[in-house]
Design a protein around this motif. Sequence first.
Motif, PDB file in Angstrom:
ATOM      1  N   GLU A   2       0.835  -1.194   0.000  1.00  0.00           N
ATOM      2  CA  GLU A   2       0.000   0.000   0.000  1.00  0.00           C
ATOM      3  C   GLU A   2       0.875   1.250   0.000  1.00  0.00           C
ATOM      4  O   GLU A   2       1.956   1.285   0.585  1.00  0.00           O
ATOM      5  CB  GLU A   2      -0.908  -0.001   1.225  1.00  0.00           C
ATOM      6  N   GLY A   3       0.402   2.280  -0.674  1.00  0.00           N
ATOM      7  CA  GLY A   3       1.133   3.534  -0.690  1.00  0.00           C
ATOM      8  C   GLY A   3       2.380   3.524  -1.538  1.00  0.00           C
ATOM      9  O   GLY A   3       3.225   4.414  -1.410  1.00  0.00           O
ATOM     10  N   TRP A   4       2.485   2.528  -2.465  1.00  0.00           N
ATOM     11  CA  TRP A   4       3.636   2.506  -3.366  1.00  0.00           C
ATOM     12  C   TRP A   4       3.490   3.644  -4.375  1.00  0.00           C
ATOM     13  O   TRP A   4       2.411   3.900  -4.894  1.00  0.00           O
ATOM     14  CB  TRP A   4       3.707   1.170  -4.098  1.00  0.00           C
ATOM     15  N   ARG A   5       4.577   4.342  -4.663  1.00  0.00           N
ATOM     16  CA  ARG A   5       4.532   5.490  -5.575  1.00  0.00           C
ATOM     17  C   ARG A   5       5.164   5.130  -6.916  1.00  0.00           C
ATOM     18  O   ARG A   5       6.309   4.693  -6.983  1.00  0.00           O
ATOM     19  CB  ARG A   5       5.269   6.688  -4.965  1.00  0.00           C
ATOM     20  N   ASP A   6       4.408   5.323  -7.973  1.00  0.00           N
ATOM     21  CA  ASP A   6       4.903   5.111  -9.328  1.00  0.00           C
ATOM     22  C   ASP A   6       5.907   6.224  -9.640  1.00  0.00           C
ATOM     23  O   ASP A   6       5.558   7.393  -9.654  1.00  0.00           O
ATOM     24  CB  ASP A   6       3.712   5.161 -10.294  1.00  0.00           C
ATOM     25  N   HIS A  11       2.029   9.069  -8.865  1.00  0.00           N
ATOM     26  CA  HIS A  11       0.835   8.710  -8.106  1.00  0.00           C
ATOM     27  C   HIS A  11       1.109   7.532  -7.174  1.00  0.00           C
ATOM     28  O   HIS A  11       1.997   6.707  -7.432  1.00  0.00           O
ATOM     29  CB  HIS A  11      -0.306   8.356  -9.054  1.00  0.00           C
ATOM     30  N   LYS A  12       0.313   7.442  -6.109  1.00  0.00           N
ATOM     31  CA  LYS A  12       0.430   6.335  -5.172  1.00  0.00           C
ATOM     32  C   LYS A  12      -0.643   5.286  -5.457  1.00  0.00           C
ATOM     33  O   LYS A  12      -1.777   5.616  -5.784  1.00  0.00           O
ATOM     34  CB  LYS A  12       0.297   6.829  -3.728  1.00  0.00           C
ATOM     35  N   TYR A  13      -0.272   4.004  -5.305  1.00  0.00           N
ATOM     36  CA  TYR A  13      -1.179   2.899  -5.571  1.00  0.00           C
ATOM     37  C   TYR A  13      -0.950   1.785  -4.552  1.00  0.00           C
ATOM     38  O   TYR A  13       0.052   1.758  -3.855  1.00  0.00           O
ATOM     39  CB  TYR A  13      -0.932   2.308  -6.965  1.00  0.00           C
ATOM     40  N   THR A  14      -1.906   0.844  -4.551  1.00  0.00           N
ATOM     41  CA  THR A  14      -1.668  -0.440  -3.910  1.00  0.00           C
ATOM     42  C   THR A  14      -1.155  -1.367  -4.997  1.00  0.00           C
ATOM     43  O   THR A  14      -1.815  -1.545  -6.034  1.00  0.00           O
ATOM     44  CB  THR A  14      -2.960  -1.014  -3.305  1.00  0.00           C
ATOM     45  N   SER A  17       4.046  -6.401  -5.525  1.00  0.00           N
ATOM     46  CA  SER A  17       5.451  -6.078  -5.811  1.00  0.00           C
ATOM     47  C   SER A  17       6.367  -7.266  -5.561  1.00  0.00           C
ATOM     48  O   SER A  17       6.138  -8.073  -4.656  1.00  0.00           O
ATOM     49  CB  SER A  17       5.906  -4.908  -4.927  1.00  0.00           C
ATOM     50  N   HIS A  27       6.154  -4.190 -10.271  1.00  0.00           N
ATOM     51  CA  HIS A  27       5.001  -3.752  -9.492  1.00  0.00           C
ATOM     52  C   HIS A  27       3.777  -3.797 -10.407  1.00  0.00           C
ATOM     53  O   HIS A  27       3.805  -3.220 -11.502  1.00  0.00           O
ATOM     54  CB  HIS A  27       5.191  -2.326  -8.973  1.00  0.00           C
ATOM     55  N   ASP A  31      -4.495   1.332 -12.282  1.00  0.00           N
ATOM     56  CA  ASP A  31      -4.283   2.771 -12.407  1.00  0.00           C
ATOM     57  C   ASP A  31      -5.596   3.528 -12.232  1.00  0.00           C
ATOM     58  O   ASP A  31      -6.683   2.947 -12.150  1.00  0.00           O
ATOM     59  CB  ASP A  31      -3.668   3.086 -13.770  1.00  0.00           C
TER      60      ASP A  31
END
Length: 207
Positions: A2-6, A11-14, A17, A27, A31
């Motif tokens: 959670e909170g991974w940033r592209d 942007h941040k996503y779940t 990974s 990852h 989107d």
Amino acid sequence: MEGWRDPISGHKYTAASETNSEGFSIHIFRDTDGKVRALYSLPISTFDRMPTNGRVLAIRPGNFEPSEIEASDLNSGVLEKAKSNGQSVRATLWHGQDPAPTRGTLRNMLDSDTLFARFYTDTGSTVDTEWSLKGAAGIIGKAAQFSTTASTDDINWSNTQADLLISATNRCNGDIKCIKETASCMHFITESRDVDSFNQCVGKFGR
């Protein structure tokens, strides 16, 4: 995760990974436009870099056919290209509109134990690596919010949709204007499964 940033969009996503022992990472995430995408990255420690335009990556899930990924810093408006910042490349895996993927690269990933990859560098060399996909299907589905099990109806429709798109695109004989016109009709079958409306829309262009 959670909170991974592209790193490309910011942007941040779940995301689902995985980083292998060599430092290569992947990852997979849904989107903001609903599409499921993957970000493939070189190890942070490497001096290798991918180009930002042209062929950047080839991937092969298990024993399935490989597919090549091309990046572009321009948007064509017809076919979506991958995006590369040299360290990472982000590419679309699945349109994300059905309950589950029924064909294509993401489906093949879900049905494989290993994902093989070949990175193309800006010096003309290649670097090969692989990730384990054992037990990953459920993790990917949960992170990207889709079912990993496709129904018979969904599989049959996916085959029908592919046949319709291939037939409609082939009639263009490579004409860019025609391909763009065909692309404007695709929502009838990708969103509502309305074959009649799709055929009527394509037929308006007189080819």
